[in-house]
Design an enzyme around this catalytic site. Structure first.
Site: not given
Length: 499
Positions: A201, A188-189, A273, A158
């Site tokens: 997460h 982001k981030h 987020d 990413r």
């Protein structure tokens, strides 16, 4: 408990929700359904729009086809036109519009490998037009983290790369491209998730570096997107002790106000987020307390997450109202957040998508391919795709070469459920092409490929974040810098396997 309706409306204006709904055949479903379709908005979701909710984030379970998404966004905007509708359409490995097939764009790592800022701008402009045509006006992209941890479990492909200067250039180009299509970028981030080996997460990652290193390595891309007039920036649920202490950056006034607002001069929307992530919710004692803490720190738009229903949204709104009422949260702070969100919606209002260059993403992916050795003689192989997991951000999106091959023998298998001898026997004299993602991370995968390469004509296609590992004896090593549909087509073409 009855809450003040005016304060409730104000609290709702800071929230980016999500919803279950009805499947394509009209079956009603509720929250906790991230693996099931929800292709129309339920009544409660529409009512919250009328009541002032800032907007919704669409996930893969909300998306079936472009026409369906356009109908869904029209349904929501019939309740209130100035609505933020967001999604994670990064191209590459993180796609929502193309979650059923894989993205037609190559993703950031491939664009970074190519090194053409004009191409990055055009690819993101094309993504923007795809979004505008279906009524989505905020893209939770680009990812501008500098991926310095090879085994980063959540960023990887990413990212545009591991060099802050290169990442900064591509980050600015991506923002300009997206916003030229009328879609607000959300870089982001912040302040940078690229040095982590943990996924926020599931916990609260710590980046234990000096402020000087953060400023020289992680922060330049964010300065670049501010200079490029990015309309929003997303916070990271990561802890940088030198600046955030024990808290994630999402709860850090020093990061959000002192650095991002005052020092960088950012005037757009600071978005969190997903607050359901453990890096935020666990750190605050729940999603609702996390929402209050994020507002206190300077966030404007609170992304709740994917497992959301009307009751959760009301719970969060009530906690914000309670915090205003008892003095924990300044009323002016919430009013400022709501005003910024309204300004963002006004900026995106009324844009119409335009035609884009045909097959732009596929041509770009082909430019990213890197071949070490020679692929001569691999046009009629046995292709072996090694099973690989996916991150929460990616989801179970299809990947590999199979959609692009023309009758080529193809097997999917777990590396610990086969042997080199069994694959050689199945190949029946043909060369073998191994297709994997982050192959070096698995001991079983490395050993399998190394044994094959030492005894049989073998080529390796790596579709994850590249590492230095190369199996001795391999005839070719092909790096795609991503696993999107476009990346898969490029690799199949390089091997001579395409239709």
């Amino acid at each position: 408990m009855t809450i003040d309706p005016g304060l409730r409306r104000l609290a709702l204006r800071t929230l980016l929700g999500a919803f279950g709904g009805r499947t394509a055949d009209g079956v009603a479903i509720g929250a906790g359904v991230a693996n099931r379709a929800a292709h129309t908005a339920p009544e409660w979701a529409v009512n919250l729009v009328t009541d002032g909710l800032a907007g919704y984030c669409l996930f893969g379970y909300n998306i079936d086809s472009p026409d369906q998404v356009a109908r869904l966004t029209s349904q929501l905007r019939a309740a209130r036109p100035d609505l933020l509708i967001a999604t994670d359409e990064e191209g590459g490995d993180v796609t929502r519009l193309s979650h059923a097939t894989g993205s037609p764009y190559p993703g950031n790592a491939a664009l970074g490998a190519i090194g053409d800022l004009g191409l990055t701008r055009r690819v993101y402009q094309a993504i923007g037009h795809d979004l505008v045509r279906v009524g989505i006006n905020v893209n939770l992209a680009p990812t501008v983290d500098v991926n310095v941890a090879i085994d980063n479990p959540i960023i990887g492909t990413r990212s545009f790369g591991d060099d802050p200067v290169k990442v900064a250039g591509h980050a600015a180009a991506a923002v300009v491209g997206l916003q030229s299509a009328g879609v607000a970028a959300c870089a982001k981030h912040f302040p940078g998730h690229g040095a982590t080996i943990d996924d926020s997460h599931h916990g609260l990652p710590t980046v234990d570096i000096t402020e000087e290193l953060l400023r020289s390595r992680e922060l330049p891309p964010f300065a670049a997107v501010v200079a490029a007039d990015a309309k929003s920036i997303m916070t990271a649920h990561i802890r940088v002790p030198a600046l955030t202490g024990d808290d994630p950056a999402t709860f850090s006034r020093r990061m959000l106000l002192d650095v991002l607002r005052d020092e960088f001069g950012f005037t757009g929307v600071i978005m969190t987020d997903a607050l359901e992530m453990a890096g935020a919710a666990a750190a605050a004692g729940g999603i609702a307390p996390a929402a209050v803490r994020a507002l206190q720190a300077g966030s404007d738009l609170l992304c709740i997450g994917s497992d959301v229903d009307g009751a959760l949204i009301e719970l969060i709104a009530a906690e914000i109202v309670s915090a205003i009422t008892d003095g924990r949260l300044d009323l002016a702070r919430v009013e400022d957040a709501a005003a910024r969100n309204a300004d963002l919606a006004a900026w995106t209002n009324g844009t119409v998508g335009k035609a884009v260059e045909e097959d732009l993403g596929y041509a770009a992916a082909a430019r990213a391919i890197r071949i070490e050795g020679s692929v001569k003689g691999f046009d009629s192989p046995l292709v072996v795709q090694l099973s690989a997991g996916h991150s929460v951000a990616e989801g179970p999106v299809p990947w590999g070469l199979k959609p692009h091959t023309n009758g080529t023998a193809y097997v999917h298998i777990a590396s610990d459920e086969t042997s080199a001898g069994a694959l050689v026997a199945e190949a029946a004299g043909r060369p073998i092409v191994i297709v994997g993602r982050h192959t070096h991370r698995s001991t079983a995968s490395r050993e399998l490929v190394e044994e094959l390469a030492a005894t049989h004509p073998t080529a390796v296609v790596e579709m994850g974040w590249p590492a230095s590992w190369r199996p001795e004896g391999a005839k070719a090593f092909v790096t795609t810098y991503g696993a999107s549909h476009a990346n898969g087509h490029a690799a199949a073409s390089a091997l001579g396997l395409t239709h």
